[in-house]
Motif scaffolding. Structure first.
Motif, PDB file in Angstrom:
ATOM      1  N   THR A 153       2.674  11.271   2.713  1.00  0.00           N
ATOM      2  CA  THR A 153       2.710  11.739   4.099  1.00  0.00           C
ATOM      3  C   THR A 153       3.599  12.964   4.252  1.00  0.00           C
ATOM      4  OG1 THR A 153       3.212  11.046   6.381  1.00  0.00           O
ATOM      5  CG2 THR A 153       4.652  10.209   4.639  1.00  0.00           C
ATOM      6  N   THR A 184      -3.399   8.816   2.214  1.00  0.00           N
ATOM      7  CA  THR A 184      -2.457   9.619   2.992  1.00  0.00           C
ATOM      8  C   THR A 184      -2.822   9.580   4.467  1.00  0.00           C
ATOM      9  OG1 THR A 184      -1.615  11.874   3.351  1.00  0.00           O
ATOM     10  CG2 THR A 184      -3.840  11.681   2.499  1.00  0.00           C
ATOM     11  N   ASP A 185      -1.805   9.719   5.329  1.00  0.00           N
ATOM     12  CA  ASP A 185      -2.059   9.813   6.768  1.00  0.00           C
ATOM     13  C   ASP A 185      -2.155  11.269   7.220  1.00  0.00           C
ATOM     14  OD1 ASP A 185       0.575  10.739   6.815  1.00  0.00           O
ATOM     15  OD2 ASP A 185       1.396   8.947   7.769  1.00  0.00           O
ATOM     16  N   TYR A 204       0.874  -1.176   0.000  1.00  0.00           N
ATOM     17  CA  TYR A 204       0.000   0.000   0.000  1.00  0.00           C
ATOM     18  C   TYR A 204       0.906   1.220   0.000  1.00  0.00           C
ATOM     19  CZ  TYR A 204      -4.693   1.864   0.472  1.00  0.00           C
ATOM     20  OH  TYR A 204      -5.901   2.461   0.211  1.00  0.00           O
ATOM     21  N   TYR A 205       0.480   2.252  -0.699  1.00  0.00           N
ATOM     22  CA  TYR A 205       1.328   3.435  -0.840  1.00  0.00           C
ATOM     23  C   TYR A 205       0.732   4.597  -0.054  1.00  0.00           C
ATOM     24  CZ  TYR A 205       3.248   0.453  -4.374  1.00  0.00           C
ATOM     25  OH  TYR A 205       3.798  -0.625  -5.012  1.00  0.00           O
ATOM     26  N   ASN A 206       1.601   5.259   0.675  1.00  0.00           N
ATOM     27  CA  ASN A 206       1.171   6.306   1.595  1.00  0.00           C
ATOM     28  C   ASN A 206       1.918   7.605   1.323  1.00  0.00           C
ATOM     29  OD1 ASN A 206       0.098   7.622   3.960  1.00  0.00           O
ATOM     30  ND2 ASN A 206       1.981   7.097   5.039  1.00  0.00           N
ATOM     31  N   PRO A 249      -7.786   9.055   4.302  1.00  0.00           N
ATOM     32  CA  PRO A 249      -6.957   7.955   4.793  1.00  0.00           C
ATOM     33  C   PRO A 249      -6.776   6.810   3.809  1.00  0.00           C
ATOM     34  CG  PRO A 249      -9.112   7.947   5.864  1.00  0.00           C
ATOM     35  CD  PRO A 249      -9.026   9.216   5.089  1.00  0.00           C
ATOM     36  N   ALA A 253       1.156   4.662  10.329  1.00  0.00           N
ATOM     37  CA  ALA A 253       0.948   3.234  10.093  1.00  0.00           C
ATOM     38  C   ALA A 253       1.799   2.357  11.004  1.00  0.00           C
ATOM     39  CB  ALA A 253       1.252   2.903   8.634  1.00  0.00           C
TER      40      ALA A 253
END
Length: 240
Positions: free
Chosen positions: A37, A155-156, A33-35, A152, A46
């Protein structure tokens, strides 16, 4: 589940710049999974335990700013208004109806153990930078929600919502000259309850432009009169 997941999560940096980073989160063998941030690898949401998650500060603060003159008679022109600005948001290519907002700086986190203090300090600083107005003794500042995630699924990124009620009869000194970095503004909007309700109903502002979820939250909070409850002067305001 969260604790078990952490034991096998692998984190790989894909891109890093001053304001945005992208990480590959391998949460199962062969599953990624790509985040996107604002955080460094050691502070990624995460990778936090549940207890760390519950105690974390958000990235930024968004302000619900309400001008509340001494009278509330609509005919006399003293109706409370929601103060918003028009800020250019580069990913949209448009000036969006927005709330005063900004990142929490390290200096906002000093001197208090209470997690609400950095939120209040950031809100007061951003109000001044983006509107030219300073919180005074008779104004009120309080936290609506300490941490909200905007998107979410990718992105966080997170924001706190802070309420600032300006209990004064004029907004003298209002200015957008305090913009920093790449911030671009194009004036203010003082919305009555009826105007805010229409924008909610239309789903766009008076120019037909879409807006952010935090603008929607501010409009809803104002129209629903939730700002009228639990008004108090925050502890950091008293210490000013």
């Amino acid at each position: 589940f969260n604790e078990k997941r952490q034991k096998f999560m692998k984190i790989k940096s894909l891109f890093e710049s001053k304001f945005i980073k992208v990480f590959d989160l391998q949460y199962q063998e062969g599953r990624h999974y790509y985040n996107a941030t604002r955080r460094d690898e050691e502070d990624l949401v995460a990778a936090k335990s549940t207890e760390e998650f519950k105690k974390m500060l958000p990235d930024a603060v968004s302000c619900v700013v309400i001008w509340n003159p001494s009278g509330d008679d609509e005919k006399s022109g003293h109706e409370p208004c929601l103060l918003m600005n028009r800020e250019f948001r580069y990913p949209t290519g448009q000036y969006l109806l927005s709330v005063p907002a900004g990142l929490i700086d390290p200096e906002d986190c000093t001197g208090d153990n209470d997690n609400t203090a950095p939120l209040i300090k950031t809100a007061m600083r951003e109000l001044h930078e983006e509107t030219g107005l300073k919180v005074i003794e008779k104004d009120t500042v309080s936290v609506i929600n300490p941490c909200l995630f905007s998107t979410p699924g990718m992105t966080d990124e997170s924001n706190a919502l802070v309420k600032i009620v300006l209990n004064r009869d004029s907004l003298n000194g209002m200015s957008q000259e305090g913009a920093v970095g790449g911030e671009l503004f194009d004036g203010f909007d003082l919305l009555t309850k009826a105007q805010a309700k229409k924008i909610l109903e239309d789903g766009v502002d008076e120019h037909g432009i879409y807006y952010s979820v935090y603008t929607w939250a501010a409009l809803t909070y104002f129209v629903a009169d939730l700002w009228l409850s639990l008004i108090h002067i925050s502890e950091p305001t008293r210490r000013r």
